[in-house]
Design a protein around this motif. Structure first.
Motif, mmCIF file in Angstrom:
data_model
loop_
_atom_site.group_PDB
_atom_site.id
_atom_site.type_symbol
_atom_site.label_atom_id
_atom_site.label_comp_id
_atom_site.label_asym_id
_atom_site.label_seq_id
_atom_site.Cartn_x
_atom_site.Cartn_y
_atom_site.Cartn_z
ATOM 1 N N ASN A 254 0.824 -1.210 0.000
ATOM 2 C CA ASN A 254 0.000 0.000 0.000
ATOM 3 C C ASN A 254 0.858 1.259 0.000
ATOM 4 O O ASN A 254 0.355 2.349 0.256
ATOM 5 C CB ASN A 254 -0.924 0.025 1.219
ATOM 6 N N LEU A 288 -2.062 5.415 -4.974
ATOM 7 C CA LEU A 288 -2.041 6.006 -3.639
ATOM 8 C C LEU A 288 -3.150 7.050 -3.508
ATOM 9 O O LEU A 288 -3.752 7.189 -2.430
ATOM 10 C CB LEU A 288 -0.687 6.626 -3.328
ATOM 11 N N LYS A 290 -6.101 6.913 -4.823
ATOM 12 C CA LYS A 290 -7.322 6.157 -4.518
ATOM 13 C C LYS A 290 -7.354 5.760 -3.049
ATOM 14 O O LYS A 290 -8.396 5.867 -2.373
ATOM 15 C CB LYS A 290 -7.400 4.909 -5.392
ATOM 16 N N ASN A 291 -6.219 5.288 -2.542
ATOM 17 C CA ASN A 291 -6.175 4.836 -1.149
ATOM 18 C C ASN A 291 -6.342 5.987 -0.167
ATOM 19 O O ASN A 291 -7.039 5.850 0.853
ATOM 20 C CB ASN A 291 -4.871 4.096 -0.889
ATOM 21 N N LEU A 295 -9.010 6.489 2.772
ATOM 22 C CA LEU A 295 -8.603 6.664 4.167
ATOM 23 C C LEU A 295 -9.237 7.902 4.788
ATOM 24 O O LEU A 295 -9.692 7.859 5.943
ATOM 25 C CB LEU A 295 -7.076 6.755 4.255
ATOM 26 N N GLU A 301 -9.305 -0.632 6.215
ATOM 27 C CA GLU A 301 -7.991 -0.912 5.635
ATOM 28 C C GLU A 301 -8.034 -2.018 4.583
ATOM 29 O O GLU A 301 -7.325 -1.977 3.583
ATOM 30 C CB GLU A 301 -7.014 -1.327 6.750
ATOM 31 N N LYS A 303 -9.974 -2.590 2.361
ATOM 32 C CA LYS A 303 -10.498 -2.148 1.071
ATOM 33 C C LYS A 303 -9.438 -1.442 0.220
ATOM 34 O O LYS A 303 -9.681 -1.145 -0.952
ATOM 35 C CB LYS A 303 -11.675 -1.198 1.286
ATOM 36 N N LEU A 304 -8.289 -1.152 0.809
ATOM 37 C CA LEU A 304 -7.254 -0.407 0.087
ATOM 38 C C LEU A 304 -6.741 -1.195 -1.112
ATOM 39 O O LEU A 304 -6.633 -2.420 -1.077
ATOM 40 C CB LEU A 304 -6.094 -0.070 1.017
ATOM 41 N N VAL A 305 -6.423 -0.466 -2.162
ATOM 42 C CA VAL A 305 -5.886 -1.088 -3.372
ATOM 43 C C VAL A 305 -4.446 -1.512 -3.118
ATOM 44 O O VAL A 305 -3.641 -0.739 -2.600
ATOM 45 C CB VAL A 305 -5.933 -0.104 -4.562
ATOM 46 N N ARG A 306 -4.124 -2.715 -3.495
ATOM 47 C CA ARG A 306 -2.750 -3.227 -3.340
ATOM 48 C C ARG A 306 -1.989 -3.066 -4.645
ATOM 49 O O ARG A 306 -2.517 -3.391 -5.711
ATOM 50 C CB ARG A 306 -2.788 -4.696 -2.922
#
Length: 357
Positions: A254, A288, A290-291, A295, A301, A303-306
């Motif tokens: 992330n 980042l 998007k994340n 946030l 957490e 759901k965050l894009v990896r």
């Protein structure tokens, strides 16, 4: 005021590809503060074209405030990071809710856009006034600069000196060989496995001796050797334990530094095992963004894009019409890839991604 939610403050250190793209992408959902030693963003792969055509820089050197409508820009060097904020060279402490390090490879120390444009004019005059030119370094910068000069000024005698056994060592042998073949077809003399002691030469020199004893005669020269990672300012900071032996910040999928909840790194400064290039830095910034949007909205957490490292892909411009492109499964050179890359060097695409014409 009841019901009023304070916007989160995102401090971004570094106004290169990754930092500029991220700042532009999130400035409407967060209070963005961009800290950069320059008042402008420069599309780095365009600066070689700007040396042979200074007017090209008018579109590739962009004041930060031109694409940042709401964010704050602090023109200064960051010198430290603490739990409370980023410290600038003037001693100013800039607090953050989220911090993003994007200092990559510093490529110029020129602070003001006008002065940067004048430097391109000076480099152009140096080329115009030289009948012979030496380029030191056979990476992407050296190869592309040689290509630009060879095409626009075919009467110039060009010598490219590279310490390695082949050009463009970061890409495959086939692409490297195609670039070498193209340069030779343009009468560029390429000296491999030789180096120049750059610490011992000056602008007034006209003869240069390589490590193999060969004499290169040139009216001027350009140094196109690698720049250090922009992480020296972190060595005594709270992030020092997260620097690897190469000076890159260790991040997770992330982009979090050392797993810290609110500190991230993107772009060339990360230890992600992939080619360090502009297109990759853009991908970092967009993911980042998007994340961070999730946030600040309180999304869980999980759901965050990896981020997954990108497949090897490299574009090398060869003058105004040709290029070499390497994909993971294919290498193509000549006019066809040049149609996509070399004509405007993706400047239009980059400007559009920042909301500019």
């Amino acid at each position: 005021m009841e019901g009023f939610a304070r916007k989160r403050t995102v401090v971004i250190v570094g106004g290169g590809i990754a930092g500029a793209q991220l700042a532009n992408s999130i400035e409407q959902i967060a209070d963005v503060i961009l800290i950069d030693p320059k008042e402008y963003f420069e599309i780095p792969w365009a600066n070689l074209r700007s040396r042979v055509e200074p007017a090209f820089a008018e579109r590739s050197v962009i004041n930060h405030k031109e694409y940042l409508k709401y964010g704050m820009v602090i023109v200064s060097n960051a010198v430290d990071v603490t739990d409370q904020g980023v410290v600038t060279a003037e001693g100013r402490r800039v607090p953050y809710d989220y911090l993003v390090i994007a200092t990559g490879h510093p490529y110029t120390t020129i602070r003001v856009r006008r002065d940067r444009l004048e430097k391109f004019q000076e480099d152009n005059q140096k080329i115009l006034c030289s009948s012979s030119i030496m380029i030191v370094g056979g990476g992407a910068t050296g190869v592309e600069l040689a290509g630009e000069i060879a095409v626009d000024f075919p009467d110039k005698k060009l010598t490219l000196v590279h310490r390695g056994p082949r050009l463009l060592p970061f890409i495959g042998h086939k692409a490297s060989a195609k670039a070498l073949e193209w340069l030779k077809s343009k009468n560029v003399k390429v000296l491999l496995e030789q180096s120049i002691d750059v610490e011992s030469i000056s602008e007034s020199d006209r003869e240069f001796q390589t490590s193999a004893g060969e004499i290169v005669r040139a009216d001027s020269y350009f140094l196109c050797v690698g720049k250090p990672i922009g992480s020296a300012w972190l060595r005594d900071s709270i992030l020092k334990e997260y620097l690897d032996r190469n000076g890159r910040l260790m991040v997770d999928e992330n982009f979090r530094v050392g797993g810290l909840s609110n500190i991230f790194a993107i772009g060339d400064i990360t230890d992600i095992p992939e080619l360090k290039q502009g297109l990759t830095a853009q991908r970092h910034a967009m993911i980042l963004a998007k994340n961070l949007k999730m946030l600040v909205k309180g999304v869980k957490e999980c759901k965050l894009v990896r981020y997954k490292p990108s497949q090897p892909q490299a574009w090398i411009s060869l003058g105004r019409r040709d290029a070499v492109v390497q994909f993971s499964f294919l290498t193509v050179s000549g006019f066809v890839p040049g149609m996509f890359r070399s004509r405007d060097l993706f400047i239009g695409r980059m400007r559009k991604s920042l909301g500019l014409e």
